[in-house]
Design an enzyme around this catalytic site. Structure first.
Site, mmCIF file in Angstrom:
data_model
loop_
_atom_site.group_PDB
_atom_site.id
_atom_site.type_symbol
_atom_site.label_atom_id
_atom_site.label_comp_id
_atom_site.label_asym_id
_atom_site.label_seq_id
_atom_site.Cartn_x
_atom_site.Cartn_y
_atom_site.Cartn_z
ATOM 1 N N SER A 155 -10.018 2.631 14.575
ATOM 2 C CA SER A 155 -9.347 1.824 13.761
ATOM 3 C C SER A 155 -9.260 0.457 14.561
ATOM 4 O O SER A 155 -9.220 -0.751 14.024
ATOM 5 C CB SER A 155 -7.873 2.082 13.373
ATOM 6 O OG SER A 155 -7.066 2.101 14.338
ATOM 7 N N GLU A 201 0.733 -1.056 -0.036
ATOM 8 C CA GLU A 201 -0.054 -0.025 0.019
ATOM 9 C C GLU A 201 0.831 1.306 0.060
ATOM 10 O O GLU A 201 0.454 2.275 0.176
ATOM 11 C CB GLU A 201 -0.989 -0.054 1.203
ATOM 12 C CG GLU A 201 -0.280 -0.230 2.662
ATOM 13 C CD GLU A 201 -1.241 0.135 3.624
ATOM 14 O OE1 GLU A 201 -2.045 1.362 3.750
ATOM 15 O OE2 GLU A 201 -1.401 -1.023 4.278
ATOM 16 N N CYS A 209 -3.511 -3.087 4.579
ATOM 17 C CA CYS A 209 -2.613 -4.323 4.929
ATOM 18 C C CYS A 209 -2.985 -5.765 4.853
ATOM 19 O O CYS A 209 -2.423 -6.708 4.628
ATOM 20 C CB CYS A 209 -2.481 -4.406 6.732
ATOM 21 S SG CYS A 209 -1.881 -2.681 7.056
ATOM 22 N N LYS A 224 -5.158 -7.955 21.808
ATOM 23 C CA LYS A 224 -6.410 -7.295 21.765
ATOM 24 C C LYS A 224 -7.287 -8.222 21.080
ATOM 25 O O LYS A 224 -8.572 -8.563 21.708
ATOM 26 C CB LYS A 224 -6.456 -5.967 21.486
ATOM 27 C CG LYS A 224 -5.950 -5.052 22.352
ATOM 28 C CD LYS A 224 -6.008 -3.562 21.711
ATOM 29 C CE LYS A 224 -5.259 -2.534 22.149
ATOM 30 N NZ LYS A 224 -5.649 -2.050 23.707
ATOM 31 N N SER A 239 -7.335 -2.287 6.925
ATOM 32 C CA SER A 239 -8.301 -1.018 7.131
ATOM 33 C C SER A 239 -9.324 -0.578 5.732
ATOM 34 O O SER A 239 -8.517 -0.685 4.770
ATOM 35 C CB SER A 239 -7.572 0.370 7.417
ATOM 36 O OG SER A 239 -6.963 0.099 8.775
ATOM 37 N N HIS A 292 -2.663 -9.969 12.160
ATOM 38 C CA HIS A 292 -1.937 -8.733 11.693
ATOM 39 C C HIS A 292 -1.558 -7.782 12.871
ATOM 40 O O HIS A 292 -2.216 -7.709 13.776
ATOM 41 C CB HIS A 292 -3.019 -7.907 10.680
ATOM 42 C CG HIS A 292 -2.726 -6.590 10.471
ATOM 43 N ND1 HIS A 292 -1.441 -6.010 9.971
ATOM 44 C CD2 HIS A 292 -3.068 -5.362 10.633
ATOM 45 C CE1 HIS A 292 -0.990 -5.091 9.889
ATOM 46 N NE2 HIS A 292 -2.079 -4.324 10.145
ATOM 47 N N THR A 318 4.003 3.606 15.703
ATOM 48 C CA THR A 318 3.669 2.307 15.213
ATOM 49 C C THR A 318 4.369 2.265 13.669
ATOM 50 O O THR A 318 3.855 1.376 12.992
ATOM 51 C CB THR A 318 2.284 2.068 15.093
ATOM 52 O OG1 THR A 318 1.352 3.265 14.254
ATOM 53 C CG2 THR A 318 1.510 2.442 16.600
ATOM 54 N N ASN A 351 5.330 -1.656 12.319
ATOM 55 C CA ASN A 351 4.249 -2.005 11.355
ATOM 56 C C ASN A 351 4.713 -1.969 10.095
ATOM 57 O O ASN A 351 5.069 -0.971 9.360
ATOM 58 C CB ASN A 351 3.030 -1.164 11.333
ATOM 59 C CG ASN A 351 1.633 -1.598 10.750
ATOM 60 O OD1 ASN A 351 1.759 -2.635 9.944
ATOM 61 N ND2 ASN A 351 0.749 -0.883 10.701
HETATM 62 P P1 HMG Z 1 -2.496 6.836 21.994
HETATM 63 O O1 HMG Z 1 -3.753 7.488 21.696
HETATM 64 O O2 HMG Z 1 -1.098 7.896 21.776
HETATM 65 O O3 HMG Z 1 -2.284 5.829 22.926
HETATM 66 O O4 HMG Z 1 -2.054 5.868 20.279
HETATM 67 P P2 HMG Z 1 -3.198 5.421 24.125
HETATM 68 O O5 HMG Z 1 -3.261 6.484 25.058
HETATM 69 O O6 HMG Z 1 -4.379 4.791 23.438
HETATM 70 O O7 HMG Z 1 -2.168 4.250 24.870
HETATM 71 C C1 HMG Z 1 -1.945 3.050 24.153
HETATM 72 C C2 HMG Z 1 -1.988 1.909 25.161
HETATM 73 O O8 HMG Z 1 -0.779 2.268 25.795
HETATM 74 C C3 HMG Z 1 -2.994 1.949 25.927
HETATM 75 O O9 HMG Z 1 -3.507 0.703 26.335
HETATM 76 C C4 HMG Z 1 -2.664 2.436 27.295
HETATM 77 O O10 HMG Z 1 -3.408 2.109 28.570
HETATM 78 C C5 HMG Z 1 -1.299 2.042 27.314
HETATM 79 P P3 HMG Z 1 -4.800 -0.004 26.059
HETATM 80 O O11 HMG Z 1 -5.835 0.706 26.821
HETATM 81 O O12 HMG Z 1 -5.083 0.365 24.600
HETATM 82 O O13 HMG Z 1 -4.791 -1.379 26.386
HETATM 83 N N1 HMG Z 1 -0.342 2.971 27.990
HETATM 84 C C6 HMG Z 1 0.626 2.542 28.876
HETATM 85 N N2 HMG Z 1 0.833 1.151 29.243
HETATM 86 C C7 HMG Z 1 2.020 0.865 30.154
HETATM 87 N N3 HMG Z 1 2.651 1.932 30.528
HETATM 88 C C8 HMG Z 1 2.354 3.243 30.395
HETATM 89 C C9 HMG Z 1 1.170 3.440 29.562
HETATM 90 N N4 HMG Z 1 0.655 4.841 29.221
HETATM 91 C C10 HMG Z 1 -0.477 4.176 28.138
HETATM 92 N N5 HMG Z 1 2.999 4.159 31.128
HETATM 93 C C11 HMG Z 1 -2.934 4.317 18.934
HETATM 94 C C12 HMG Z 1 -2.305 4.732 20.317
HETATM 95 C C13 HMG Z 1 -2.800 2.704 18.392
HETATM 96 C C14 HMG Z 1 -4.222 4.727 18.647
HETATM 97 C C15 HMG Z 1 -1.971 4.949 17.811
HETATM 98 O O14 HMG Z 1 -0.515 4.436 17.809
HETATM 99 C C16 HMG Z 1 -2.310 4.999 16.600
HETATM 100 O O15 HMG Z 1 -3.189 5.739 15.943
HETATM 101 N N6 HMG Z 1 -1.791 3.915 15.590
HETATM 102 C C17 HMG Z 1 -2.006 3.912 14.304
HETATM 103 C C18 HMG Z 1 -3.389 3.283 13.930
HETATM 104 C C19 HMG Z 1 -3.328 1.668 14.118
HETATM 105 O O16 HMG Z 1 -2.366 1.126 14.558
HETATM 106 N N7 HMG Z 1 -4.454 1.134 14.403
HETATM 107 C C20 HMG Z 1 -4.547 -0.401 14.931
HETATM 108 C C21 HMG Z 1 -5.788 -0.958 14.133
HETATM 109 S S1 HMG Z 1 -6.090 -0.758 12.430
HETATM 110 C C22 HMG Z 1 -4.861 -1.710 11.481
HETATM 111 O O17 HMG Z 1 -4.331 -2.606 12.095
HETATM 112 C C23 HMG Z 1 -4.626 -1.339 10.220
HETATM 113 C C24 HMG Z 1 -3.419 -0.622 9.695
HETATM 114 O O18 HMG Z 1 -2.172 -1.518 9.793
HETATM 115 C C25 HMG Z 1 -3.337 0.205 8.399
HETATM 116 C C26 HMG Z 1 -3.876 -0.888 7.156
HETATM 117 O O19 HMG Z 1 -4.452 -1.877 7.260
HETATM 118 O O20 HMG Z 1 -3.139 -0.665 6.126
HETATM 119 C C27 HMG Z 1 -3.154 0.437 10.751
#
Ligand code: HMG
Length: 391
Positions: free
Chosen positions: A205, A83, A115, A246, A312, A237, A156, A280
């Site tokens: 997402s 992609e 992906c 998760k 996605s 993935h 990521t 990723n």
């Molecule tokens: P964020 O909002 O900065 O992070 O971004 P958060 O506040 O949600 O924290 C992440 C996790 O860390 C949470 O755990 C926190 O509790 C924990 P959860 O509640 O989710 O279990 N945390 C801690 N843990 C231990 N010690 C600490 C601490 N502080 C916080 N001190 C987000 C997170 C994934 C949203 C961001 O990185 C993002 O936007 N990533 C890109 C999108 C993504 O990867 N989505 C995944 C699903 S979509 C997919 O897989 C398709 C994709 O690959 C694309 C495609 O298909 O082409 C993305």
């Protein structure tokens, strides 16, 4: 006849980039506690392409050892899933076909659906081998994942390629014909043609991914698929490795099983070791997970592995494979560890410079600086044409 032939992954090889940025470095820059990265999302480092690397050089690096081991005589099709392609028209796989010296009597095509398309490539390859079991298909998934600087997605990012030789009587994994599918028109993550970085609704997402796990599993079991407890391991993935936890927790709950952290770690733990260090790699990520599983787990002979591929937008597929006796003698564990271990660590300023780097779009001669020590490099752009070479 379809069904009578054993088809699957005969060889699998992984490649990544010249550079690596650790999450300690990223955390020190943006003031985030590194535990959020290490434990919260389960990431330790991300691969960063050098100025003379891209999806083509990674794809060729991954595929070259496969062709060296098996020869190219039976490869009649090359499917490259990505992609983050380098051209809107020409398939990136044609550059790879040329770098590897494959026969002109072959078809080459590129596939896209976020992906997920590495899995589409694998499924299409199986169909081609069913049609003529004497043919092999070279399936390559290669991607560079790039989000905006200082955005939540930045942690990521990553990059890698996986090449798989798909054929009859496979040496690693026999794939089963049954699949569960799920498609939904949503905007959880996307990248319009005019952007170099992805747009994402992070929380949305994650829930879209979990909905897709349910949908694909429901379709899979509705079509007579295996029961959950028949699987020895699950490959998900992995946009970040905690996502696999998760997803499996969600699947256990949905299917009416008790949810135990130990059990989740037992069935997915070995799939996360490489992705944790690479980040990723979009289309390649689930197959990086498979490489990690095969390289790290004790003998998996005869065990069923469940695959949940998510892209996605969104499309998901659940399918299964069985590990073939003797597979351990065919693994490339040493080369995989070497590819990950040899990366040069860079500082934040250098990473930022590479992140923002692009070639001028004026059609002039633009050589790329010589940086990569890998087998293939992007020499530069000249007259709007990309030029690649074997080093
Ligand atoms: P964020 O909002 O900065 O992070 O971004 P958060 O506040 O949600 O924290 C992440 C996790 O860390 C949470 O755990 C926190 O509790 C924990 P959860 O509640 O989710 O279990 N945390 C801690 N843990 C231990 N010690 C600490 C601490 N502080 C916080 N001190 C987000 C997170 C994934 C949203 C961001 O990185 C993002 O936007 N990533 C890109 C999108 C993504 O990867 N989505 C995944 C699903 S979509 C997919 O897989 C398709 C994709 O690959 C694309 C495609 O298909 O082409 C993305």
């Amino acid at each position: 006849m379809p069904g009578d032939v054993s088809i699957g992954i005969h060889d699998l090889s992984l490649a990544t980039t010249q550079y690596v940025l650790t999450h300690e470095t990223l955390a020190a820059h943006n003031g985030t506690g590194v535990a959020k990265y290490h434990r919260g999302i389960g990431q330790r480092a991300m691969s960063v392409p050098a100025a003379d690397e891209d999806i083509v050089t990674m794809a060729a690096d991954a595929a070259a050892p496969v062709v060296a081991r098996h020869g190219a005589d039976r490869i009649r099709t090359v499917v490259l899933a990505t992609e983050t392609s380098v051209d809107q028209s020409k398939a990136a796989g044609i550059y790879v076909h040329s770098l590897l010296g494959l026969s002109s009597a072959a078809r080459v095509v590129e596939l896209k659906q976020a992906c997920y398309s590495g899995t589409a490539a694998l499924q299409f390859a199986m169909g081609l081998v069913h049609r003529d079991p004497s043919e092999q298909v070279l399936v390559i998934a290669s991607d560079v994942s790039r989000y905006e600087l200082d955005s939540p997605g930045e942690a990521t990012q990553g990059a890698a390629a996986v090449a798989m030789l798909v054929g009859a009587d496979p040496a690693l994994l026999r794939l089963e014909d049954r699949s569960g599918m799920f498609t939904a028109d949503i905007m959880d993550f996307w990248r319009p043609n005019y952007r170099t970085t992805a747009l994402v609704d992070g929380r949305e997402s994650i829930s879209a991914y979990l909905q897709a796990v349910e949908g694909a599993w429901k379709d899979y079991t509705g079509r007579g698929g295996r029961k959950l407890d028949e699987f020895g391991a699950f490959c998900y993935h992995q946009p970040f490795t905690r996502m696999a936890h998760k997803a499996h927790r969600h699947l256990l709950q949905y299917d009416g099983h008790a949810v135990g952290e130990e059990e989740i770690t037992r069935v997915i733990g070995h799939t996360t070791a490489y992705n944790m260090e690479l980040g990723n790699s979009y289309t390649a990520s689930m197959y990086v997970g498979l490489a990690s599983l095969l390289d790290h787990a004790d003998d998996l002979t005869g065990q069923a592995v469940g695959f949940l591929s998510y892209g996605s937008g969104s499309v998901a597929e659940f399918f299964a494979g069985t590990v073939v006796p003797g597979y351990r003698a065919r693994l490339r564990s040493g080369a995989h560890r070497e590819a990950i271990g040899r990366r040069e660590e860079i500082g934040y300023a250098r990473y930022r410079e590479l992140h923002e780097r692009s070639f001028p779009a004026d059609g002039g001669d633009h050589p790329a600086p010589k940086e990569t020590t890998g087998p293939h490099r992007l020499v530069g752009l000249s007259g709007h044409k990309r030029i690649y070479a074997t080093r």
